[in-house]
Design an enzyme around this catalytic site. Sequence first.
Site, PDB file in Angstrom:
ATOM      1  N   ASP A 242      44.419  38.539  45.365  1.00  0.00           N
ATOM      2  CA  ASP A 242      43.624  38.604  44.132  1.00  0.00           C
ATOM      3  C   ASP A 242      44.247  39.536  43.120  1.00  0.00           C
ATOM      4  O   ASP A 242      44.019  39.406  41.923  1.00  0.00           O
ATOM      5  CB  ASP A 242      42.197  39.033  44.452  1.00  0.00           C
ATOM      6  CG  ASP A 242      41.460  37.897  45.132  1.00  0.00           C
ATOM      7  OD1 ASP A 242      41.651  37.711  46.344  1.00  0.00           O
ATOM      8  OD2 ASP A 242      40.745  37.164  44.431  1.00  0.00           O
TER       9      ASP A 242
ATOM     10  N   ARG B  17      35.634  30.023  42.628  1.00  0.00           N
ATOM     11  CA  ARG B  17      36.142  31.303  43.114  1.00  0.00           C
ATOM     12  C   ARG B  17      37.608  31.107  43.462  1.00  0.00           C
ATOM     13  O   ARG B  17      38.143  30.011  43.376  1.00  0.00           O
ATOM     14  CB  ARG B  17      35.307  31.863  44.281  1.00  0.00           C
ATOM     15  CG  ARG B  17      34.581  30.903  45.153  1.00  0.00           C
ATOM     16  CD  ARG B  17      35.456  30.011  45.958  1.00  0.00           C
ATOM     17  NE  ARG B  17      36.414  30.787  46.707  1.00  0.00           N
ATOM     18  CZ  ARG B  17      37.563  30.354  47.169  1.00  0.00           C
ATOM     19  NH1 ARG B  17      37.938  29.105  46.955  1.00  0.00           N
ATOM     20  NH2 ARG B  17      38.389  31.123  47.845  1.00  0.00           N
ATOM     21  N   GLY B  18      38.242  32.210  43.904  1.00  0.00           N
ATOM     22  CA  GLY B  18      39.692  32.160  44.116  1.00  0.00           C
ATOM     23  C   GLY B  18      40.364  32.653  42.837  1.00  0.00           C
ATOM     24  O   GLY B  18      40.012  32.213  41.732  1.00  0.00           O
ATOM     25  N   ALA B  19      41.321  33.568  43.005  1.00  0.00           N
ATOM     26  CA  ALA B  19      41.860  34.269  41.835  1.00  0.00           C
ATOM     27  C   ALA B  19      42.386  33.345  40.730  1.00  0.00           C
ATOM     28  O   ALA B  19      41.981  33.476  39.566  1.00  0.00           O
ATOM     29  CB  ALA B  19      42.929  35.255  42.296  1.00  0.00           C
TER      30      ALA B  19
ATOM     31  N   GLN C 274      34.430  31.459  53.411  1.00  0.00           N
ATOM     32  CA  GLN C 274      35.323  30.569  52.653  1.00  0.00           C
ATOM     33  C   GLN C 274      36.321  29.857  53.563  1.00  0.00           C
ATOM     34  O   GLN C 274      36.782  28.764  53.240  1.00  0.00           O
ATOM     35  CB  GLN C 274      36.106  31.362  51.596  1.00  0.00           C
ATOM     36  CG  GLN C 274      35.271  31.906  50.459  1.00  0.00           C
ATOM     37  CD  GLN C 274      34.839  33.326  50.721  1.00  0.00           C
ATOM     38  OE1 GLN C 274      34.604  33.719  51.857  1.00  0.00           O
ATOM     39  NE2 GLN C 274      34.723  34.110  49.679  1.00  0.00           N
TER      40      GLN C 274
ATOM     41  N   ARG D 226      33.711  39.275  37.526  1.00  0.00           N
ATOM     42  CA  ARG D 226      34.225  39.723  38.828  1.00  0.00           C
ATOM     43  C   ARG D 226      35.401  40.675  38.567  1.00  0.00           C
ATOM     44  O   ARG D 226      36.313  40.327  37.824  1.00  0.00           O
ATOM     45  CB  ARG D 226      34.670  38.536  39.696  1.00  0.00           C
ATOM     46  CG  ARG D 226      33.509  37.611  40.094  1.00  0.00           C
ATOM     47  CD  ARG D 226      33.905  36.643  41.183  1.00  0.00           C
ATOM     48  NE  ARG D 226      34.060  37.296  42.472  1.00  0.00           N
ATOM     49  CZ  ARG D 226      34.569  36.689  43.555  1.00  0.00           C
ATOM     50  NH1 ARG D 226      34.994  35.440  43.470  1.00  0.00           N
ATOM     51  NH2 ARG D 226      34.665  37.332  44.690  1.00  0.00           N
TER      52      ARG D 226
ATOM     53  N   ASN E 107      43.349  41.407  48.821  1.00  0.00           N
ATOM     54  CA  ASN E 107      42.867  40.058  49.135  1.00  0.00           C
ATOM     55  C   ASN E 107      41.510  40.174  49.829  1.00  0.00           C
ATOM     56  O   ASN E 107      40.994  41.282  50.032  1.00  0.00           O
ATOM     57  CB  ASN E 107      43.900  39.338  50.018  1.00  0.00           C
ATOM     58  CG  ASN E 107      43.611  37.850  50.155  1.00  0.00           C
ATOM     59  OD1 ASN E 107      43.420  37.158  49.154  1.00  0.00           O
ATOM     60  ND2 ASN E 107      43.562  37.352  51.372  1.00  0.00           N
ATOM     61  N   LYS E 108      40.952  39.061  50.183  1.00  0.00           N
ATOM     62  CA  LYS E 108      39.612  39.011  50.792  1.00  0.00           C
ATOM     63  C   LYS E 108      39.464  40.018  51.931  1.00  0.00           C
ATOM     64  O   LYS E 108      40.374  40.196  52.733  1.00  0.00           O
ATOM     65  CB  LYS E 108      39.375  37.579  51.289  1.00  0.00           C
ATOM     66  CG  LYS E 108      38.053  37.321  51.963  1.00  0.00           C
ATOM     67  CD  LYS E 108      36.848  37.741  51.155  1.00  0.00           C
ATOM     68  CE  LYS E 108      36.786  37.100  49.792  1.00  0.00           C
ATOM     69  NZ  LYS E 108      35.722  37.704  48.932  1.00  0.00           N
TER      70      LYS E 108
HETATM   71  O1  MRU Z   1      35.810  35.958  46.826  1.00  0.00           O
HETATM   72  P1  MRU Z   1      36.772  34.818  46.656  1.00  0.00           P
HETATM   73  O2  MRU Z   1      36.400  33.597  47.412  1.00  0.00           O
HETATM   74  O3  MRU Z   1      37.053  34.551  45.201  1.00  0.00           O
HETATM   75  O4  MRU Z   1      38.113  35.374  47.298  1.00  0.00           O
HETATM   76  C1  MRU Z   1      39.241  34.551  47.321  1.00  0.00           C
HETATM   77  C2  MRU Z   1      40.373  35.167  48.024  1.00  0.00           C
HETATM   78  O5  MRU Z   1      40.310  36.275  48.498  1.00  0.00           O
HETATM   79  C3  MRU Z   1      41.647  34.399  48.042  1.00  0.00           C
HETATM   80  O6  MRU Z   1      42.351  34.682  49.210  1.00  0.00           O
HETATM   81  C4  MRU Z   1      42.461  34.862  46.840  1.00  0.00           C
HETATM   82  O7  MRU Z   1      41.772  34.613  45.666  1.00  0.00           O
HETATM   83  C5  MRU Z   1      43.786  34.263  46.804  1.00  0.00           C
HETATM   84  S1  MRU Z   1      43.653  32.706  46.088  1.00  0.00           S
HETATM   85  C6  MRU Z   1      44.594  31.648  45.934  1.00  0.00           C
END
Ligand code: MRU
Length: 364
Positions: free
Chosen positions: A242, A52-54, A201, A89, A252-253
């Site tokens: 994201d 996960r993570g963009a 996370q 996603r 973002n999250k």
């Molecule tokens: O749902 P996730 O864990 O994929 O969400 C991740 C985030 O929101 C991060 O802050 C975002 O991807 C920035 S990553 C470097």
Amino acid sequence: MKIDGVPYQSIWRGADGSVRVIDQSRLPFEFATVELARVEDAARAISSMMVRGAPLIGATAAYGLALGVREDPSDTAIESAAAMLAGTRPTAHNLAWALSRMRGTLVGVPLSARAEAAFSEAAAICAEDVEQCRAIGVHGASILRRLALAAPGRPLNILTHCNAGWLACVDWGTALAPVYRAHDDGIPVHVWVDETRPRNQGASLTAFELAAHGVAHTVIADNLGGHLMQRGRVDVAIVGSDRTTASGDVCNKIGTYLKALAAYDNGVPFYAALPLSTIDWSITRGEQIPIEQRPESELTHVTGQIETGGLATVRVVPIASRALNLAFDVTPARLVTGLITERGICEASVQGLRQLYPGLGSAG
Ligand code: MRU
């Protein structure tokens, strides 16, 4: 970055050509690596949030497409592999960005050469991500260095939300890259780590990363940030993104927006750190961003380690109650002090982004 002294990236190719990732759903308690053998494995790893993570979602999709091309390099198979990956996603722009770049690379390439071209482009995407995140670290650390000069004799307190570290990218991270750079340069830093419900996370991954790198940190309940800001205990907030619009709205999250509001109200600088692959030049309004809705079970249940050592998932919400699990929110550009990118720091605005990326900002 290193785990127990061993350097890792979040996705890599083994000596035998296999594509491997870290199973992030088992961290921080179990460190397991997994092979992605087929495009279906890559799609499942993204949608289940094993990865996960963009930026890492984009990198995994790139390798996923390469795995699909290795099995069947025909145009039809590439279309269906790309559609499968694109559907995993919806929010992180890096996913569509990586798939479009991969497909563009394969246009006009003979069938017999497509697999090699695809793997090589996926590797290039990963290598560029590492370099971009390293540069984000350098630019962001200049902010931290300046703020630290104004706070002599104590560590600089940085608040972050979710995990925007090396696990969310290929290496370094976005929001955490400046923290690592500053720490490695000898600037004393301390990170307030939002736990980041529902999937935690922050508590699981950001805390794991920071501990492994020796960075001082404290995990806090998501709702504590505003209070800490009121009491002057946060010098700066840095989050990832994201998807960022061409006008600097930052998705973002979930919960990021509330932190930005609290930061704004308390005069705390609030930065978003992101690479080019996160910017969606086709939109200028945050409400145009698709917000992922994930299973209720992620909210109604929590997973953790039991005393005997294994992982267990328990329910924390009454069985009769429904839950709404929207995974992201949008922080309007007006609440964002600046965007930290691989090209430098800019205002969160059409003009700011255009200055850093001339020729790219066509929207608005
Ligand atoms: O749902 P996730 O864990 O994929 O969400 C991740 C985030 O929101 C991060 O802050 C975002 O991807 C920035 S990553 C470097």
